[in-house]
Each structure stands twice: as C-alpha cells, then as structure tokens.
Enzyme design. Structure first.
Site, PDB file in Angstrom:
ATOM      1  CB  SER A 127      -0.872  -0.017   1.262  1.00  0.00           C
ATOM      2  OG  SER A 127      -1.409   1.250   1.512  1.00  0.00           O
ATOM      3  CD  GLU A 129      -1.709   5.130   5.619  1.00  0.00           C
ATOM      4  OE1 GLU A 129      -2.346   5.651   4.683  1.00  0.00           O
ATOM      5  OE2 GLU A 129      -1.584   5.661   6.733  1.00  0.00           O
ATOM      6  CE1 TYR A 153      -4.130  -1.575   5.640  1.00  0.00           C
ATOM      7  CE2 TYR A 153      -2.873   0.304   4.831  1.00  0.00           C
ATOM      8  CZ  TYR A 153      -3.604  -0.849   4.589  1.00  0.00           C
ATOM      9  OH  TYR A 153      -3.795  -1.259   3.296  1.00  0.00           O
TER      10      TYR A 153
HETATM   11  P1  NAP Z   1     -11.436  -4.709   1.964  1.00  0.00           P
HETATM   12  O1  NAP Z   1     -12.620  -4.402   1.115  1.00  0.00           O
HETATM   13  O2  NAP Z   1     -11.440  -4.267   3.396  1.00  0.00           O
HETATM   14  O3  NAP Z   1     -11.209  -6.292   1.907  1.00  0.00           O
HETATM   15  C1  NAP Z   1     -10.327  -6.932   2.778  1.00  0.00           C
HETATM   16  C2  NAP Z   1     -10.743  -8.375   2.906  1.00  0.00           C
HETATM   17  O4  NAP Z   1      -9.830  -9.009   3.818  1.00  0.00           O
HETATM   18  C3  NAP Z   1     -12.152  -8.573   3.486  1.00  0.00           C
HETATM   19  O5  NAP Z   1     -12.871  -9.462   2.675  1.00  0.00           O
HETATM   20  C4  NAP Z   1     -11.882  -9.175   4.862  1.00  0.00           C
HETATM   21  O6  NAP Z   1     -12.817 -10.131   5.251  1.00  0.00           O
HETATM   22  C5  NAP Z   1     -10.558  -9.877   4.629  1.00  0.00           C
HETATM   23  N1  NAP Z   1      -9.861 -10.118   5.899  1.00  0.00           N
HETATM   24  C6  NAP Z   1      -9.683  -9.266   6.930  1.00  0.00           C
HETATM   25  N2  NAP Z   1      -9.014  -9.876   7.926  1.00  0.00           N
HETATM   26  C7  NAP Z   1      -8.792 -11.147   7.510  1.00  0.00           C
HETATM   27  C8  NAP Z   1      -8.201 -12.277   8.112  1.00  0.00           C
HETATM   28  N3  NAP Z   1      -7.679 -12.226   9.346  1.00  0.00           N
HETATM   29  N4  NAP Z   1      -8.147 -13.432   7.414  1.00  0.00           N
HETATM   30  C9  NAP Z   1      -8.681 -13.505   6.164  1.00  0.00           C
HETATM   31  N5  NAP Z   1      -9.282 -12.469   5.545  1.00  0.00           N
HETATM   32  C10 NAP Z   1      -9.325 -11.310   6.216  1.00  0.00           C
HETATM   33  O7  NAP Z   1     -10.104  -4.127   1.309  1.00  0.00           O
HETATM   34  P2  NAP Z   1      -9.762  -3.836  -0.242  1.00  0.00           P
HETATM   35  O8  NAP Z   1      -9.990  -2.391  -0.485  1.00  0.00           O
HETATM   36  O9  NAP Z   1     -10.411  -4.858  -1.095  1.00  0.00           O
HETATM   37  O10 NAP Z   1      -8.184  -4.041  -0.236  1.00  0.00           O
HETATM   38  C11 NAP Z   1      -7.591  -5.295  -0.564  1.00  0.00           C
HETATM   39  C12 NAP Z   1      -6.165  -5.321  -0.067  1.00  0.00           C
HETATM   40  O11 NAP Z   1      -5.419  -4.269  -0.657  1.00  0.00           O
HETATM   41  C13 NAP Z   1      -5.989  -5.143   1.438  1.00  0.00           C
HETATM   42  O12 NAP Z   1      -4.896  -5.911   1.839  1.00  0.00           O
HETATM   43  C14 NAP Z   1      -5.679  -3.666   1.593  1.00  0.00           C
HETATM   44  O13 NAP Z   1      -4.956  -3.445   2.780  1.00  0.00           O
HETATM   45  C15 NAP Z   1      -4.837  -3.447   0.349  1.00  0.00           C
HETATM   46  N6  NAP Z   1      -4.858  -2.089  -0.203  1.00  0.00           N
HETATM   47  C16 NAP Z   1      -6.030  -1.472  -0.455  1.00  0.00           C
HETATM   48  C17 NAP Z   1      -6.025  -0.206  -1.028  1.00  0.00           C
HETATM   49  C18 NAP Z   1      -7.320   0.507  -1.351  1.00  0.00           C
HETATM   50  O14 NAP Z   1      -7.276   1.723  -1.559  1.00  0.00           O
HETATM   51  N7  NAP Z   1      -8.444  -0.186  -1.468  1.00  0.00           N
HETATM   52  C19 NAP Z   1      -4.813   0.407  -1.343  1.00  0.00           C
HETATM   53  C20 NAP Z   1      -3.628  -0.286  -1.100  1.00  0.00           C
HETATM   54  C21 NAP Z   1      -3.654  -1.544  -0.541  1.00  0.00           C
HETATM   55  P3  NAP Z   1     -14.306  -9.754   5.754  1.00  0.00           P
HETATM   56  O15 NAP Z   1     -15.048  -9.459   4.502  1.00  0.00           O
HETATM   57  O16 NAP Z   1     -14.730 -10.977   6.458  1.00  0.00           O
HETATM   58  O17 NAP Z   1     -14.122  -8.567   6.658  1.00  0.00           O
HETATM   59  O1  F7E Z   2      -9.100   8.179   4.186  1.00  0.00           O
HETATM   60  C1  F7E Z   2      -9.520  11.592   5.396  1.00  0.00           C
HETATM   61  C2  F7E Z   2      -8.564  10.683   6.122  1.00  0.00           C
HETATM   62  O2  F7E Z   2     -10.081   6.095   5.137  1.00  0.00           O
HETATM   63  C3  F7E Z   2      -8.614   9.030   3.171  1.00  0.00           C
HETATM   64  C4  F7E Z   2      -7.223   2.200   2.550  1.00  0.00           C
HETATM   65  O3  F7E Z   2      -7.747   1.539   1.424  1.00  0.00           O
HETATM   66  O4  F7E Z   2      -5.975   3.748   1.209  1.00  0.00           O
HETATM   67  C5  F7E Z   2      -6.976   3.653   2.202  1.00  0.00           C
HETATM   68  O5  F7E Z   2      -6.566   4.338   3.378  1.00  0.00           O
HETATM   69  C6  F7E Z   2      -8.372  10.424   3.749  1.00  0.00           C
HETATM   70  C7  F7E Z   2      -7.540  10.420   5.029  1.00  0.00           C
HETATM   71  O6  F7E Z   2      -8.416   5.975   3.205  1.00  0.00           O
HETATM   72  C8  F7E Z   2     -12.779  11.222   6.924  1.00  0.00           C
HETATM   73  O7  F7E Z   2      -8.050  11.319   7.292  1.00  0.00           O
HETATM   74  C9  F7E Z   2     -11.477  12.844   6.313  1.00  0.00           C
HETATM   75  O8  F7E Z   2      -6.624  11.478   4.993  1.00  0.00           O
HETATM   76  O9  F7E Z   2     -10.674   6.766   2.766  1.00  0.00           O
HETATM   77  P1  F7E Z   2      -9.665   6.706   3.837  1.00  0.00           P
HETATM   78  P2  F7E Z   2      -6.877   5.883   3.637  1.00  0.00           P
HETATM   79  O10 F7E Z   2      -6.699   6.130   5.072  1.00  0.00           O
HETATM   80  O11 F7E Z   2      -6.099   6.727   2.697  1.00  0.00           O
HETATM   81  C10 F7E Z   2      -4.711   3.175   1.543  1.00  0.00           C
HETATM   82  C11 F7E Z   2      -3.804   3.330   0.344  1.00  0.00           C
HETATM   83  C12 F7E Z   2      -4.840   1.779   2.020  1.00  0.00           C
HETATM   84  O12 F7E Z   2      -3.954   0.946   1.802  1.00  0.00           O
HETATM   85  C13 F7E Z   2      -5.934   1.503   2.977  1.00  0.00           C
HETATM   86  O13 F7E Z   2      -6.223   0.085   3.027  1.00  0.00           O
HETATM   87  O14 F7E Z   2      -9.628  10.985   4.105  1.00  0.00           O
HETATM   88  N1  F7E Z   2     -10.845  11.698   5.998  1.00  0.00           N
HETATM   89  N2  F7E Z   2     -12.659  12.586   6.888  1.00  0.00           N
HETATM   90  C14 F7E Z   2     -11.634  10.663   6.355  1.00  0.00           C
HETATM   91  N3  F7E Z   2     -11.468   9.340   6.234  1.00  0.00           N
HETATM   92  C15 F7E Z   2     -12.458   8.532   6.692  1.00  0.00           C
HETATM   93  N4  F7E Z   2     -12.340   7.191   6.560  1.00  0.00           N
HETATM   94  N5  F7E Z   2     -13.608   9.040   7.265  1.00  0.00           N
HETATM   95  C16 F7E Z   2     -13.814  10.390   7.405  1.00  0.00           C
HETATM   96  O15 F7E Z   2     -14.836  10.823   7.929  1.00  0.00           O
END
Ligand code: NAP
Ligand code: F7E
Length: 330
Positions: A127, A129, A153
C-alpha cells in the site's frame, strides 16, 4: 485451466479480481471468514458465487492450519494475498489485530507457499500508506521512495512488503508486491472517505439526512478505480521477473475537492452541509499521496481507464439507485 487462490476475496478488490480472472478462464478459489449474519455474507460475491469455476473456502490469515489446508487442497498457480484489516483509522483502535492480520498473516502465507506450492506465483497487496510522510522533490512517491509510515496499518504493511522481498531473494520464489495507491468503487466500504461522502451526499439529495461530518478535509489522495487496479495485479504477478510496482493515477485531489465533485454532480453545494468533527481525525495523519506509476506503465503496459470524475459519478449513480430502491420498498 489456471487456478488462482485469493485471500480477502469478499472484499472490494477480491470481488473484482475474481470476476476478472473468471473472465480470463481461471478457476478461482477464495478464502472467506465466517460472518454471524448469514444473509449479509459476502454480498460482493453475488456476481460470481454461482459460477461453476468459483469456489469459496472458510479460512483466516491468522490461522496457519487453514492456509496450509487450502494450499494443499487447491495447489494454485497464482496466490493473491489481499486479506487485511484494511481501515487505517481503525488500525489505531485495534493495532495488535492489524499487525496479526496484515504483517504476521503475510508470513503465515509465505511459509505455507514456500513449503506447499513454491512453483506458484505470489502477489502481496502492499500500500501507498507505507510511504507515510515521504514526498519526493517532484511531488510523487515511487518504488524507490523511503518508507516512513504513520499508522499501525502502514507499519504492518511495511513488514509485509519487506518479508515478501526477503522470501523472493532467500528462497528464489516468484513473490511480488503491488504498491497500490487508494482505489475506490461502488463496492468500497462506506466508512472510507469517498463512499462515506457519496452515500451521505445522496442521502442529503433524497432528503434522508441534512449533514455530513468529516475529519481532515485537507489531506490529498491519489484515487483510482478498483477495476483498473485488479487488472494491474494480474500484470504484476505475471511479469517475467518477480518485482515491485507502484500503481496510481499520477493525480492527487484533496478530500475537500472530492466533496465538491460529488455534491456538484448532485446539484448541491458541499459548503451548505459538510462540517468537521474531531472524532474522525487520526492520531497521526498522512497528508499527501501522489503516486508515480511510470514503471508499471512502461514495463507492464498498464494504465487506468477511469478518470477521477467518472469514478465518483459512477459511485453517486450507484448510491442514488440503492437508496431510491430502499425508499420505494418502504
Ligand atoms: P477490503 O474491502 O477491506 O477487503 C479486505 C478483505 O480481507 C475482506 O474481505 C476481509 O474479510 C478480509 N480479511 C480481513 N481480515 C482477515 C483475516 N484475518 N483473514 C482472512 N481475511 C481477512 O479491502 P480492499 O480495499 O479490497 O483491499 C484489498 C487489499 O489491498 C488489502 O490488503 C488492503 O490493505 C490493500 N490495499 C487497499 C487499497 C485501497 O485503496 N483499497 C490500497 C492499497 C492496498 P471480511 O469481509 O470478512 O471482513
Ligand atoms: O481516508 C480523510 C482521512 O479512510 C482518506 C485504505 O484503502 O488507502 C486507504 O486508506 C483520507 C484520510 O483511506 C474522513 O483522514 C477525512 O486522509 O478513505 P480513507 P486511507 O486512510 O487513505 C490506503 C492506500 C490503504 O492501503 C488503505 O487500506 O480521508 N478523511 N474525513 C476521512 N477518512 C475517513 N475514513 N472518514 C472520514 O470521515
């Protein structure tokens, strides 16, 4: 027929990746966790659950026995480790579990992969992050940027990223990292900021609520579409040489600008409805992300197809549809 094994298959990316791989002719196996509400279980998988080449298996990244059992039974060609506690704000509340799933979970996967199916290719969901406070002089983060994470995270994902690189070198495994910047879709959890804004703005439009409370509106994110990013995952894992790639749109927008795009699409002014509430602020914030994906674009011939505005409008259309259907069945 190639076999893929995907952890986190019921998540946003897992569901789109399943659909993409089934279209390509794969047999797709996924790890799901038990959910106490059986009716709601894995609703993102509705499009694939009846496909004869789709198989869901119970398991958990923190349960090594379940991973070993599944790799032995499935013997996959490609392993996508997408499972994680993926919410950054929540990781401050449950830091130990976040590390167990997002860091130790990766070691559990790699150990089973090394011993049971070392011929397979492995993809780790790393990520942006991980970059935390680092911004290069030209305003981007890229593969060579220093990792300086600012959340449990992010710290756990840095461990996952490094241990994948270590197993690649030490055991000659085809283990890869996709360093994905934020990506969204109508299937995004509604406690992430894009879908929270879209869902609440649509509720305001339909007269169901009259305010939206957010945290930091001045952070910047590089937001792409999950459908584009799962195509990139397949390209990363299938590149000849196991390597690490940043995947991004190369654009950045503030939360405030995102609100403006969403409310304008609904003929509203966000300033009339949005306020900031400290309960949504983070103990430490990552203020700015803009990814340089030149390496993936040139080496893998990948590029995104959605613009930021198209994606946000698609999410609005989705929520208007869902909320209007709920209203009409009341
Ligand atoms: P998501 O919608 O939260 O999906 C994560 C999945 O992981 C869910 O189905 C969850 O299961 C499962 N999970 C959580 N804990 C687990 C465990 N202990 N054992 C097995 N499965 C588990 O996230 P996503 O947006 O699809 O992201 C997919 C991956 O990419 C994640 O690793 C995330 O950290 C990474 N990532 C996401 C982003 C983004 O912007 N979306 C960016 C960079 C990296 P449940 O459905 O049961 O909760
Ligand atoms: O926040 C701000 C918050 O929770 C984005 C995950 O997929 O991307 C994701 O992480 C921004 C942050 O995503 C609210 O403070 C303001 O600056 O949508 P987010 P994230 O934290 O960037 C990375 C790449 C991953 O890997 C992660 O799995 O938005 N923000 N107000 C808020 N965020 C949330 N959630 N809720 C608010 O009310």
């Amino acid at each position: 027929m190639k076999k893929a094994f995907i952890t986190g298959i019921a998540g946003q990316d897992g569901s789109y990746l399943s659909e993409y791989l089934l279209e390509l002719g794969y047999e797709v196996h996924g790890m799901v966790r038990r959910n106490s509400v059986a009716e709601n279980q894995q609703s993102r998988l509705n499009a694939v659950r009846l496909n004869p080449n789709f198989f869901a298996h119970y398991g958990d990244l923190t349960d090594q026995t379940s991973i070993e059992r599944l790799l032995t039974e499935i013997n996959p060609d490609e392993i996508y480790n997408l499972g994680a506690q993926s919410h950054v704000r929540v990781s401050f509340d449950v830091p130990q579990y976040t590390v167990q799933a997002n860091a130790l979970g990766v070691i559990n996967m790699l150990e089973a992969y090394k011993r049971i199916s070392p011929q397979a290719k492995f993809y780790q969901a790393s990520s942006s992050e991980m970059f935390g406070l680092t911004v290069e002089d030209d305003g981007y983060q890229r593969e060579t940027s220093v990792m300086n994470p600012v959340s449990p995270y992010g710290c756990a994902k840095v461990f996952g990223y490094n241990i994948v690189r270590h197993y690649r070198r030490a055991y000659n495994l085809h283990a890869t990292n996709g360093i994905l910047f934020n990506h969204e879709s109508p299937r995004r959890g509604s406690n992430f900021v894009t879908n929270k804004v879209v869902k609440t703005a649509c509720q305001i439009k339909l007269g169901l609520t009259d305010k939206l409370e957010l945290g930091n509106m001045d952070s910047y994110r590089d937001w792409g579409h999950s459908k584009d990013y799962v195509r990139a995952m397949h390209k990363v894992i299938n590149h000849d040489e196991a390597d690490d790639f940043c995947i991004s749109t190369m654009e950045t927008h503030s939360v405030r600008e995102m609100c403006d795009v969403v409310f304008k699409y609904l003929d509203l002014d966000y300033k009339d409805y949005v306020s900031q509430n400290p309960i949504y602020m983070r103990p430490e914030e990552l203020p700015y992300l803009k990814g340089d994906s030149t390496k993936a674009r040139t080496t893998l011939d990948w590029k995104p197809t959605y613009t930021f505005e198209e994606m946000m409008h698609e999410m609005c259309d989705h929520w208007l549809d869902v909320l209007q259907n709920i209203e009409s069945t009341r």
